[in-house]
Design an enzyme around this catalytic site. Structure first.
Site, PDB file in Angstrom:
ATOM      1  N   GLU A   1     -17.783  -4.051  24.568  1.00  0.00           N
ATOM      2  CA  GLU A   1     -17.041  -5.351  24.949  1.00  0.00           C
ATOM      3  C   GLU A   1     -15.782  -4.952  24.026  1.00  0.00           C
ATOM      4  OE1 GLU A   1     -20.830  -4.671  23.605  1.00  0.00           O
ATOM      5  OE2 GLU A   1     -21.458  -6.035  26.065  1.00  0.00           O
TER       6      GLU A   1
ATOM      7  N   HIS B   1       1.060  -1.686   0.057  1.00  0.00           N
ATOM      8  CA  HIS B   1      -0.324   0.077   0.022  1.00  0.00           C
ATOM      9  C   HIS B   1       0.970   1.428  -0.271  1.00  0.00           C
ATOM     10  CE1 HIS B   1      -2.003  -3.057   2.185  1.00  0.00           C
ATOM     11  NE2 HIS B   1      -3.364  -2.837   1.437  1.00  0.00           N
TER      12      HIS B   1
ATOM     13  N   HIS C   1      -4.321   3.647  -2.849  1.00  0.00           N
ATOM     14  CA  HIS C   1      -4.057   2.427  -1.562  1.00  0.00           C
ATOM     15  C   HIS C   1      -3.392   1.305  -1.440  1.00  0.00           C
ATOM     16  CE1 HIS C   1      -6.393   0.887   1.279  1.00  0.00           C
ATOM     17  NE2 HIS C   1      -6.161  -0.213   0.856  1.00  0.00           N
TER      18      HIS C   1
ATOM     19  N   HIS D   1     -28.249 -15.778  24.373  1.00  0.00           N
ATOM     20  CA  HIS D   1     -27.517 -15.161  25.989  1.00  0.00           C
ATOM     21  C   HIS D   1     -27.089 -16.587  26.177  1.00  0.00           C
ATOM     22  CE1 HIS D   1     -29.592 -11.426  25.891  1.00  0.00           C
ATOM     23  NE2 HIS D   1     -28.801 -11.229  27.269  1.00  0.00           N
TER      24      HIS D   1
HETATM   25  C1  LIG Z   1     -11.298  -4.332   9.197  1.00  0.00           C
HETATM   26  C2  LIG Z   1     -10.696  -4.393   8.647  1.00  0.00           C
HETATM   27  N1  LIG Z   1     -12.140  -3.940   7.229  1.00  0.00           N
HETATM   28  C3  LIG Z   1     -11.589  -4.453   5.814  1.00  0.00           C
HETATM   29  C4  LIG Z   1      -9.566  -4.173   6.022  1.00  0.00           C
HETATM   30  C5  LIG Z   1      -9.491  -3.474   4.469  1.00  0.00           C
HETATM   31  N2  LIG Z   1      -9.073  -2.386   4.189  1.00  0.00           N
HETATM   32  C6  LIG Z   1      -7.679  -2.011   4.226  1.00  0.00           C
HETATM   33  S1  LIG Z   1      -7.095  -1.074   3.803  1.00  0.00           S
HETATM   34  C7  LIG Z   1      -8.769  -0.831   3.824  1.00  0.00           C
HETATM   35  C8  LIG Z   1      -9.561   0.877   3.594  1.00  0.00           C
HETATM   36  C9  LIG Z   1      -8.943   2.155   4.188  1.00  0.00           C
HETATM   37  O1  LIG Z   1      -9.115   3.466   3.698  1.00  0.00           O
HETATM   38  P1  LIG Z   1      -8.706   3.948   4.820  1.00  0.00           P
HETATM   39  O2  LIG Z   1      -8.080   4.171   6.688  1.00  0.00           O
HETATM   40  O3  LIG Z   1      -9.170   5.702   3.946  1.00  0.00           O
HETATM   41  O4  LIG Z   1      -7.144   3.779   3.877  1.00  0.00           O
HETATM   42  P2  LIG Z   1      -6.088   4.729   2.650  1.00  0.00           P
HETATM   43  O5  LIG Z   1      -6.860   4.000   1.591  1.00  0.00           O
HETATM   44  O6  LIG Z   1      -6.951   6.170   3.226  1.00  0.00           O
HETATM   45  O7  LIG Z   1      -5.051   4.464   3.462  1.00  0.00           O
HETATM   46  C10 LIG Z   1     -10.018  -1.953   3.837  1.00  0.00           C
HETATM   47  C11 LIG Z   1     -10.967  -1.719   3.987  1.00  0.00           C
HETATM   48  C12 LIG Z   1      -9.058  -3.957   6.859  1.00  0.00           C
HETATM   49  N3  LIG Z   1      -7.987  -4.091   6.497  1.00  0.00           N
HETATM   50  N4  LIG Z   1     -10.005  -3.723   8.377  1.00  0.00           N
END
Ligand SMILES: Cc1ncc(C[n+]2csc(CCOP(=O)(O)OP(=O)(O)O)c2C)c(N)n1
Ligand SMILES: [Mg+2]
Length: 667
Positions: free
Chosen positions: A407, A32, A263, A469
């Site tokens: 939680e 990334h 990204h 539960h």
């Molecule tokens: C809980 C979770 N859901 C989905 C992902 C997959 N994922 C990684 S980065 C991302 C997008 C994040 O967007 P942002 O935080 O704005 O990062 P940017 O593209 O700006 O670097 C996703 C959906 C993850 N790593 N963790």
């Protein structure tokens, strides 16, 4: 291009991060680049002028903590650690980004590199762990004072981290506890994987933080000076701070910046070349100009003096040994034997949640590092002991946290406290709601953070609250998680032993505890912590052994009664109590075969009894054994009626065992 070379400006320092991020992702053809390139200037401000850290001693207890919550931008932290002079990652490590055996894993792992405070990547959990670190800092500050504990927790979070539901819990908790030492830099690039944040978000993120009592401010994230000014203001404010850092994702890649294309994929050779020109970078890959490297290394030495002074204060404090032992997680305090002696004098009939409270009275008195809490079920989880005051914004020295109905936030905060060091956190909710904490339990396990989950109401035995539960699959699904130890004690003695084993384990544990009262099954002293062995023979067969009843928790007393009936019919039956399958699996073969002999099941019928899914119990019964449990959702009724209904009574068990033995004899 010559103007770039006059002096290593902050922009040129930042560009070294951009170069390494691009090159490493290109070499791995995976990763990334967008986030590190967008946040390079902001990170440069933080690491060259504000963050207190010393690459020569990454574990210095009074360092600031930095958490890269947007873990996909892992190349940002790898570049920072390399540039500031940590021993690892080396440039070779970075060249091997995302390859097998490189410490530069896909997402940052605290167990791979010193300087990485938390394992991140599951979005939102970094911020939530940072809340726990900030709690730990204030708590230890309340005990040891500014001389020894006086640091901050900085976070870089993306849109994703702040969109996750968990963020609401973390922000709420931090605001409520007024954690002014927590500073979150939000990479506001208005891009996520699917494209513009307009696709999925219209909330006012800043207003949401302000509403929770945070200090909020914003700045141009591509101007390191402006970011620095914002950090200064955040540091000066007594509230937790959110800095909205306005950036452009993939900044410096002339054709792709500002788009989701940067990204999570390599930019491609052409775009990398274009970016090199745009940013005035060296033409060769993985190259940092000497003056830029020198400036970074110098920045990495900024806190040298502060560390030396801290050590002098520690030496003079008169608390050096105690403080260092506490940070190192050393536990003394012999609470177990005295506590067991009291129990054995008059073995109590109590729920194991109550037995846990009794153990905690002894533990919390003997071990000052514990901090308890519950997600609004204090009276049900029995997590609070008499000597615990609440940890509040007015009293950070308290040792009990009212987490509220959060939680996941609680579990993640506990990870943060454990990672910070100096604290052994435990927290309660119902076992069923382990589902709400599960992603954080998984990070406890992956990071081996010592967190103890007190999960009560551990079966249909909770009764009238009904199937919503009543845990069914929970015990087995938690047991399936690597590096997590799941305990289900049968009585007060086992509960104390399980607590002792959990405290001794260098990783997370679950204590699954009953709501209903249980009769004592252990009434005699034993030299060993039998529960710590995972499973042990509680009762040996009287008549010739034909059956081994393996039971856990509340079902152990039922197994004992069933065994008595079987013996009455001349069928010899062992009863094995198995409070922790993971521990049992760790014992040597001779021990395991002694407890569970005859793997082939030809001579002896093995029977597992647990008020939950039978899925997986064939591991101990063998395929031809008998698994007695509940493979459907529960029901609302008093506990006794449910145990009848689901066939978890001595009579029903004896019937099934007898049937099974007859079937075999027919063969
Ligand atoms: C809980 C979770 N859901 C989905 C992902 C997959 N994922 C990684 S980065 C991302 C997008 C994040 O967007 P942002 O935080 O704005 O990062 P940017 O593209 O700006 O670097 C996703 C959906 C993850 N790593 N963790
Ligand atoms: Mg984004």
């Amino acid at each position: 291009m010559e103007h770039y070379r006059l002096q290593p400006t902050q922009r040129r320092l930042a560009n070294a991060i951009r170069a390494l991020a691009m090159d490493a992702v290109e070499a791995a053809n995976s990763g990334h680049p967008g986030m590190p390139m967008g946040m390079a200037d902001a990170a440069t401000a933080l690491f060259t002028r504000h963050l207190k850290y010393d690459p020569a001693d990454p574990a210095w207890p009074d360092r600031d903590r930095f958490v890269l919550s947007a873990g996909h931008g892992s190349m940002l932290i790898y570049a920072l650690l390399h540039l500031t002079g940590y021993a690892r990652p080396t440039m070779d490590d970075i060249r091997n980004f995302r390859k097998l055996h490189s410490p530069c894993a896909g997402h940052p792992e605290n167990f791979e590199l010193a300087g990485i405070e938390a394992t991140t990547g599951p979005l939102g959990q970094g911020v939530a762990m940072a809340v726990g670190m900030a709690i730990a800092e204030r708590h230890l500050n309340a005990i040891y004072g500014d001389d020894l504990v006086d640091h901050r927790t900085f976070v870089i979070a993306g849109d994703g981290c702040l969109m996750e539901g968990l963020n609401h819990e973390a922000v709420g908790l931090a605001g409520h506890l007024k954690l002014g030492r927590l500073i979150v830099l939000w990479d506001d690039n208005r891009i996520t994987i699917d494209g513009s944040t307009d696709l999925s978000r219209n909330e006012d993120v800043v207003a949401r933080h302000a509403a929770a009592g945070w200090h909020t401010l914003e700045c141009d994230g591509l101007d390191s000076g402006k970011v620095g000014q914002a950090i200064e203001k955040a540091v000066a404010d007594e509230r937790p701070s959110l800095i909205r850092v306005r950036t452009i994702i993939g900044y410096g890649a002339p054709n792709k910046q500002g788009t989701a294309a940067t990204h999570g994929a390599a930019l491609g050779k052409q775009e990398v070349e274009a970016a090199r020109l745009e940013l005035g970078l060296e033409p060769e890959e993985f190259t940092v100009p000497a003056d830029v490297m020198a400036a970074w290394r110098k920045a990495g030495q900024r806190s040298h003096t502060a560390r030396a002074e801290w050590h002098r204060r520690l030496d003079a404090s008169g608390k050096k040994d105690e403080f260092l032992a506490r940070i190192a997680g050393k536990i003394d305090g012999d609470w177990l034997q005295p506590h067991l002696s009291v129990l054995l004098e008059k073995p109590p009939t109590v729920a194991t949640r109550k037995a846990s409270e009794m153990a905690l009275e002894a533990i919390n008195a003997a071990i000052p590092a514990t901090i308890g809490g519950s997600a609004d079920l204090t009276g049900s989880n029995n997590t609070k002991t008499k000597n615990q005051d609440a940890l509040t914004a007015d009293n950070y020295g308290g040792r009990y946290i009212y987490y509220g109905i959060r939680e996941f936030g609680m579990a993640a905060a506990m990870n943060g406290m454990a990672l910070h060091g100096g604290i052994i956190p435990y927290g309660g909710t119902f076992l069923i709601f382990s589902d709400y904490c599960r992603p954080a339990i998984r990070l406890s396990a992956l990071q081996k953070s010592k967190v103890i989950y007190v999960l009560t109401h551990d079966s249909v035995g909770l009764g009238e609250d009904g199937p919503t539960h009543q845990p069914i699959e929970h015990l087995q699904s938690l047991r399936a998680m690597p590096q997590l130890e799941v305990y289900r004690p049968a009585d007060a003695v086992e509960t104390a032993e399980c607590w002792a084993a959990a405290l001794a384990y260098d990783g997370p544990s679950v204590l699954a505890l009953s709501r209903q009262n249980l009769s004592p099954v252990r009434t005699k002293a034993s030299a060993k912590n039998l529960s710590g062995l995972g499973a042990y023979r509680l009762k040996s067969a009287g008549a010739a052994r034909k059956v081994i009843l393996i039971a856990t928790g509340s079902e152990v007393e039922i197994a004992l009664a069933a065994a008595e009936q079987l013996e009455g019919q001349g069928v010899g039956a062992d009863v094995v109590s198995m409070p922790c399958t993971e521990r049992f699996d760790l014992q040597d073969q001779a021990y395991r075969e002694d407890i569970l002999p005859d793997v082939s099941n030809r001579e002896i019928l093995r029977v597992a009894i647990e008020a939950g899914t039978t899925f997986g119990w064939e591991r101990y019964t063998g395929l031809h054994g008998l698994r007695i449990g509940i493979d459907r959702f529960g029901a609302s009724a008093p506990a006794g009626d449910l145990y009848e209904h689901f066939g978890l009574t001595p009579d029903a068990i004896v019937r099934r065992v007898t049937e099974q033995l007859q079937k075999r004899d027919m063969k």
